[in-house]
Design a protein around this motif. Structure first.
Motif, short mmCIF file in Angstrom:
data_model
loop_
_atom_site.label_atom_id
_atom_site.label_comp_id
_atom_site.label_asym_id
_atom_site.label_seq_id
_atom_site.Cartn_x
_atom_site.Cartn_y
_atom_site.Cartn_z
N ALA A 1 -5.04 15.33 -3.79
CA ALA A 1 -3.81 15.72 -4.50
C ALA A 1 -2.64 14.83 -4.08
CB ALA A 1 -3.49 17.19 -4.20
N SER A 2 -2.57 14.51 -2.80
CA SER A 2 -1.51 13.64 -2.30
C SER A 2 -1.63 12.24 -2.90
CB SER A 2 -1.56 13.57 -0.77
OG SER A 2 -0.60 12.65 -0.29
N ALA A 3 -2.87 11.74 -2.96
CA ALA A 3 -3.10 10.42 -3.53
C ALA A 3 -2.73 10.40 -5.01
CB ALA A 3 -4.56 10.01 -3.35
N MET A 4 -3.08 11.46 -5.73
CA MET A 4 -2.75 11.54 -7.16
C MET A 4 -1.25 11.52 -7.38
SD MET A 4 -5.67 14.31 -8.31
CE MET A 4 -4.94 14.63 -9.92
N ARG A 5 -0.50 12.22 -6.53
CA ARG A 5 0.96 12.21 -6.66
C ARG A 5 1.51 10.80 -6.42
NH1 ARG A 5 0.52 16.99 -3.70
NH2 ARG A 5 1.10 15.90 -1.77
N LYS A 6 1.04 10.15 -5.39
CA LYS A 6 1.54 8.81 -5.07
C LYS A 6 1.21 7.81 -6.18
CE LYS A 6 1.27 9.34 -0.03
NZ LYS A 6 0.61 8.86 1.21
N LEU A 7 0.04 7.97 -6.80
CA LEU A 7 -0.40 7.04 -7.84
C LEU A 7 0.07 7.47 -9.23
CD1 LEU A 7 -4.06 6.50 -6.56
CD2 LEU A 7 -2.15 4.90 -6.36
N ALA B 1 0.82 -1.21 0.00
CA ALA B 1 0.00 0.00 0.00
C ALA B 1 0.86 1.26 0.00
CB ALA B 1 -0.92 0.00 1.21
N VAL B 2 0.42 2.23 -0.76
CA VAL B 2 1.13 3.52 -0.81
C VAL B 2 0.25 4.64 -0.28
CG1 VAL B 2 2.56 2.82 -2.76
CG2 VAL B 2 0.40 4.01 -3.18
N ALA C 1 -6.85 8.57 -10.88
CA ALA C 1 -6.45 8.15 -9.54
C ALA C 1 -7.40 7.08 -9.00
CB ALA C 1 -6.44 9.35 -8.60
N VAL C 2 -8.69 7.25 -9.23
CA VAL C 2 -9.67 6.25 -8.80
C VAL C 2 -9.44 4.93 -9.52
CG1 VAL C 2 -12.11 5.62 -8.91
CG2 VAL C 2 -11.45 7.90 -8.11
N ALA C 3 -9.25 5.00 -10.84
CA ALA C 3 -9.03 3.78 -11.62
C ALA C 3 -7.77 3.05 -11.17
CB ALA C 3 -8.95 4.12 -13.11
#
Length: 245
Positions: A219-225, A181-182, A233-235
């Motif tokens: 935004a943080s999740a988008m960077r990590k993914l 997990a990230v 990001a959802v996909a």
């Protein structure tokens, strides 16, 4: 007769202990095969319930010991919608023997599927254990073989083996996901609500945080993914198994 029942009980307990000692899916496969072989079962598949993110059979299979040629054929010819065993698992709460499943002989694709499985791949008899949780149907464990022990006591043993096998598989998968997990727990929450169509404002109300905080987590999740949009990001989080619908 009582001694015979105790033999089943002892076998199941020993198998469960072996399940709990496994650390990889491949070793769990070997343990399930050995435990099921006592009752004549040679093959098995553990599959999850279909979801918005996963609907094809190869996406649903969590663990299997199936003839490789049959698995490829089953996937390539999209046989899942015509499989009466799979259909029954979604309709029946309790475990059942394949022989107790009926289907119309007029359904040529279904009849052909069952004939090929039996004739060419040795799936003549089987036993299926649907898995239900607090949210309903979650998956199933299905065993097959040429000549199996279909006695009630043997079926009870197979049902216990299936439940504990699924439980151990979920534990192994959970540990693997945790290691890979990230995203943070909050980022997964924000993405999950976005996946079902909630706006940042909606999500903030649900989680009791500000819209600005929701956007920061997104935004943080988008960077990590490494995603450029919320949709991407959802996909990607669904593909990785970070979130589920």
């Amino acid at each position: 007769m009582l001694r015979h029942h105790f033999a089943h009980f002892d076998h199941v307990l020993a198998a469960i202990e072996r399940f709990e000692l496994t650390r990889t899916p491949s070793t769990l496969v070997d343990c399930i095969r050995a435990a099921a072989a006592v009752y004549g079962y040679e093959m098995f598949v553990i599959a999850a319930a279909p979801s918005a993110a996963r609907s094809e059979f190869d996406q649903l299979v969590l663990l299997r010991h199936w003839p490789e040629d049959w698995f490829r054929r089953y996937v390539h010819e999209r046989l899942l919608p015509h499989d009466p065993i799979a259909a029954q698992t979604r309709e029946q709460y309790g475990a059942f023997a394949w022989r107790d499943v009926s289907w119309s002989s007029d359904t040529l694709q279904t009849t052909r599927l069952m004939e090929i499985a039996s004739r060419d791949y040795g799936m003549r008899q089987g036993y299926c254990v649907p898995i239900y949780g607090i949210y309903g149907y979650e998956g199933a464990v299905s065993f097959a073989g040429r000549e199996v022990d279909g006695a009630p006591s043997a079926n009870a043993a197979m049902e216990l083996l299936a439940l504990y096998a699924m439980n151990q598989l979920m534990r192994l998968r959970s540990e693997e996901k945790a290691a890979q997990a990230v995203l943070s727990a909050r980022e997964r929450e924000v993405l999950t609500w976005a996946a079902i169509g909630k706006t940042a404002w909606d999500t903030g109300c649900i989680l009791s945080i500000s819209t600005d905080t929701v956007n920061k987590h997104m935004a943080s999740a988008m960077r990590k993914l490494k995603a450029y949009t919320k949709t991407q990001a959802v996909a990607e989080s669904l593909r990785r198994g970070e979130i589920q619908l």
